[in-house]
Each structure stands twice: as structure tokens, then as C-alpha cells.
Design a protein around this motif. Structure first.
Motif, PDB file in Angstrom:
ATOM      1  N   GLU A  14       0.828  -1.209   0.000  1.00 17.92           N
ATOM      2  CA  GLU A  14       0.000   0.000   0.000  1.00 17.92           C
ATOM      3  C   GLU A  14       0.861   1.258   0.000  1.00 17.92           C
ATOM      4  O   GLU A  14       0.560   2.225  -0.709  1.00 17.92           O
ATOM      5  CB  GLU A  14      -0.957  -0.018   1.190  1.00 17.92           C
ATOM      6  CG  GLU A  14      -2.043  -1.075   1.051  1.00 17.92           C
ATOM      7  CD  GLU A  14      -2.853  -1.295   2.316  1.00 17.92           C
ATOM      8  OE1 GLU A  14      -2.475  -0.771   3.394  1.00 17.92           O
ATOM      9  OE2 GLU A  14      -3.872  -2.014   2.227  1.00 17.92           O
TER      10      GLU A  14
ATOM     11  N   ILE B  11       2.366   1.723  -3.543  1.00 12.36           N
ATOM     12  CA  ILE B  11       1.365   2.245  -4.477  1.00 12.36           C
ATOM     13  C   ILE B  11       1.088   3.717  -4.187  1.00 12.36           C
ATOM     14  O   ILE B  11       1.004   4.538  -5.106  1.00 12.36           O
ATOM     15  CB  ILE B  11       0.071   1.403  -4.422  1.00 12.36           C
ATOM     16  CG1 ILE B  11       0.353   0.003  -4.994  1.00 12.36           C
ATOM     17  CG2 ILE B  11      -1.067   2.091  -5.176  1.00 12.36           C
ATOM     18  CD1 ILE B  11      -0.767  -0.992  -4.762  1.00 12.36           C
ATOM     19  N   GLU B  12       0.977   4.061  -2.921  1.00 11.90           N
ATOM     20  CA  GLU B  12       0.720   5.461  -2.545  1.00 11.90           C
ATOM     21  C   GLU B  12       1.873   6.358  -2.995  1.00 11.90           C
ATOM     22  O   GLU B  12       1.647   7.467  -3.494  1.00 11.90           O
ATOM     23  CB  GLU B  12       0.499   5.577  -1.041  1.00 11.90           C
ATOM     24  CG  GLU B  12       0.139   6.969  -0.576  1.00 11.90           C
ATOM     25  CD  GLU B  12      -1.127   7.525  -1.204  1.00 11.90           C
ATOM     26  OE1 GLU B  12      -1.176   8.759  -1.452  1.00 11.90           O
ATOM     27  OE2 GLU B  12      -2.071   6.752  -1.462  1.00 11.90           O
TER      28      GLU B  12
ATOM     29  N   LYS C  96       1.614   6.843  -6.677  1.00 17.65           N
ATOM     30  CA  LYS C  96       0.471   7.720  -6.962  1.00 17.65           C
ATOM     31  C   LYS C  96       0.845   9.187  -6.754  1.00 17.65           C
ATOM     32  O   LYS C  96       0.466  10.054  -7.545  1.00 17.65           O
ATOM     33  CB  LYS C  96      -0.702   7.340  -6.050  1.00 17.65           C
ATOM     34  CG  LYS C  96      -1.912   8.222  -6.189  1.00 17.65           C
ATOM     35  CD  LYS C  96      -2.972   7.825  -5.173  1.00 17.65           C
ATOM     36  CE  LYS C  96      -4.053   8.856  -5.123  1.00 17.65           C
ATOM     37  NZ  LYS C  96      -4.986   8.627  -4.039  1.00 17.65           N
ATOM     38  N   ALA C  97       1.610   9.473  -5.721  1.00 14.52           N
ATOM     39  CA  ALA C  97       1.955  10.853  -5.368  1.00 14.52           C
ATOM     40  C   ALA C  97       3.228  11.366  -6.055  1.00 14.52           C
ATOM     41  O   ALA C  97       3.522  12.555  -5.970  1.00 14.52           O
ATOM     42  CB  ALA C  97       2.116  10.957  -3.853  1.00 14.52           C
TER      43      ALA C  97
ATOM     44  N   ARG D 296       4.216   7.712 -16.050  1.00  9.52           N
ATOM     45  CA  ARG D 296       3.386   6.548 -15.729  1.00  9.52           C
ATOM     46  C   ARG D 296       3.190   5.609 -16.915  1.00  9.52           C
ATOM     47  O   ARG D 296       2.691   4.504 -16.753  1.00  9.52           O
ATOM     48  CB  ARG D 296       2.061   7.005 -15.137  1.00  9.52           C
ATOM     49  CG  ARG D 296       2.246   7.506 -13.708  1.00  9.52           C
ATOM     50  CD  ARG D 296       1.017   8.163 -13.110  1.00  9.52           C
ATOM     51  NE  ARG D 296       1.223   8.499 -11.720  1.00  9.52           N
ATOM     52  CZ  ARG D 296       1.976   9.500 -11.278  1.00  9.52           C
ATOM     53  NH1 ARG D 296       2.618  10.258 -12.137  1.00  9.52           N
ATOM     54  NH2 ARG D 296       2.112   9.743  -9.993  1.00  9.52           N
TER      55      ARG D 296
ATOM     56  N   LYS E 136       5.376   1.036 -14.419  1.00 11.34           N
ATOM     57  CA  LYS E 136       4.116   0.318 -14.202  1.00 11.34           C
ATOM     58  C   LYS E 136       4.264  -0.718 -13.100  1.00 11.34           C
ATOM     59  O   LYS E 136       5.341  -1.275 -12.887  1.00 11.34           O
ATOM     60  CB  LYS E 136       3.674  -0.355 -15.498  1.00 11.34           C
ATOM     61  CG  LYS E 136       3.384   0.649 -16.601  1.00 11.34           C
ATOM     62  CD  LYS E 136       2.921  -0.021 -17.849  1.00 11.34           C
ATOM     63  CE  LYS E 136       2.652   1.045 -18.905  1.00 11.34           C
ATOM     64  NZ  LYS E 136       2.267   0.462 -20.157  1.00 11.34           N
TER      65      LYS E 136
ATOM     66  N   ALA F 146      -7.613   1.577 -10.142  1.00 12.01           N
ATOM     67  CA  ALA F 146      -7.805   2.911  -9.582  1.00 12.01           C
ATOM     68  C   ALA F 146      -8.306   2.812  -8.137  1.00 12.01           C
ATOM     69  O   ALA F 146      -7.910   3.587  -7.286  1.00 12.01           O
ATOM     70  CB  ALA F 146      -8.777   3.714 -10.435  1.00 12.01           C
TER      71      ALA F 146
ATOM     72  N   ILE G  92      -5.383   2.027  -5.864  1.00 10.60           N
ATOM     73  CA  ILE G  92      -4.548   3.207  -5.663  1.00 10.60           C
ATOM     74  C   ILE G  92      -5.275   4.213  -4.767  1.00 10.60           C
ATOM     75  O   ILE G  92      -4.688   4.766  -3.863  1.00 10.60           O
ATOM     76  CB  ILE G  92      -4.167   3.847  -7.014  1.00 10.60           C
ATOM     77  CG1 ILE G  92      -3.242   2.896  -7.778  1.00 10.60           C
ATOM     78  CG2 ILE G  92      -3.499   5.186  -6.815  1.00 10.60           C
ATOM     79  CD1 ILE G  92      -2.936   3.294  -9.185  1.00 10.60           C
ATOM     80  N   ASP G  93      -6.558   4.410  -4.999  1.00 14.27           N
ATOM     81  CA  ASP G  93      -7.305   5.378  -4.205  1.00 14.27           C
ATOM     82  C   ASP G  93      -7.426   4.950  -2.747  1.00 14.27           C
ATOM     83  O   ASP G  93      -7.491   5.784  -1.862  1.00 14.27           O
ATOM     84  CB  ASP G  93      -8.701   5.582  -4.788  1.00 14.27           C
ATOM     85  CG  ASP G  93      -8.651   6.289  -6.134  1.00 14.27           C
ATOM     86  OD1 ASP G  93      -7.623   6.923  -6.429  1.00 14.27           O
ATOM     87  OD2 ASP G  93      -9.620   6.189  -6.895  1.00 14.27           O
TER      88      ASP G  93
END
Length: 155
Positions: free
Chosen positions: A65, A68-69, A72-73, A79, A83, A149, A152-153
Motif C-alpha cells: 500500500e 502504491i501510494e 500515486k503521489a 506513468r 508500471k 484505480a 490506488i485510491d
């Protein structure tokens, strides 16, 4: 090309995370992390591996997690060239390929993977088998899945 296969890759994220954007500008980067929800959240391979390593159930989940975070940031990350997929099968090795060199190692019971032997393989039979193994895991929806998504969210 950079291909990486591992569990949560916390050391990679902590040590090299700030360099990921630069990596994505100079190479195609593909990373496979252990899916912390597979086969189910209650009975995941990630939690079982945490028990095998005696590192506290939930560690790999938190590491995935966090990875991935961070992606994402990340600012400046291409991107399209960086991958991540999530492994949906039992991992047998860890692997880090940079162009024609592959570092790989086995997983042992009661040992964290970062403390197990690592071997350097250059072009040849074993190099091709390891590269094919990664390609199979990467390209098959049976063995890995895209980071959605919602994953990631929720990270």
C-alpha cells in the motif's frame, strides 16, 4: 529495461523512491508486488508470507500500500514507462533485472527475503528462463493483475 519482482519492496521504496521519476525517464520500469488481497483479504498470500518470515501479519500489505501510494503521489514520474502489477500466485523467487543482468534469490522459511542469498546472472540459459518467468507473470491475468484505480485510491 528494469524489471523487479518482490513482496512489498519496502527497502527499494525507502532507498530509491526519490529516484523513480528519473528511472521512468531513462528506462521502462515494471514492478510486480505481492497482491495483499489475494486469494482473499482474510487469507492472503501476503499475510502467510508475513507469518513465514515472522515479521508480523500485515507488514507486506502495508508495504504494498505504501509503494502504491508513493507512486500515486510521485511528481515527474512517467506513468507510461513506470508500471506496477500485483502478483496473484505464490512467489518462489525475488528478481531485479537491469538490461542484461539479473539479480535473483530464493525465498526461505523463517527468513526475510532481503537476508537470503542473491545471485547475479548474465546472458545465458538461466537468464532467459528467469526473464521468461517474469514475462509470464507480467503478461498473464491469471498470475498478476493491474493496479486498479480503487487500489490506488484506497492505499
Amino acid at each position: 529495461k528494469i524489471d523487479i519482482l518482490g513482496f512489498g519492496l519496502s527497502s527499494l521504496r525507502e532507498d530509491y523512491g526519490p529516484e523513480f521519476a528519473g528511472w521512468s525517464r531513462s528506462a521502462e520500469v515494471r514492478i510486480i508486488l505481492l497482491d495483499p488481497e489475494f486469494p482473499s483479504r482474510e487469507h492472503s498470500y501476503a499475510d502467510q508470507r508475513d507469518r513465514d518470515e515472522q515479521s508480523g501479519v500485515g507488514k507486506i500489505r502495508r508495504d504494498v500500500e505504501a509503494f502504491i501510494e508513493q507512486i500515486k503521489a510521485a511528481e515527474g514520474l512517467d506513468r507510461n514507462r513506470f508500471k506496477i502489477r500485483l502478483l496473484r500466485t505464490l512467489p518462489s523467487i525475488n528478481m531485479f533485472r537491469i538490461d542484461d543482468q539479473i539479480f535473483w534469490g530464493p525465498y526461505f522459511a523463517l527468513q526475510q527475503s532481503r537476508n537470503t542469498p542473491t545471485f547475479l546472472i548474465e546472458r545465458g540459459f538461466l537468464h532467459e528462463r528467469l526473464r521468461e518467468h517474469f514475462e509470464t507473470l507480467w503478461s498473464s491475468d491469471q498470475f498478476s493483475s493491474e493496479v486498479s484505480a480503487t487500489s490506488i485510491d484506497s492505499a
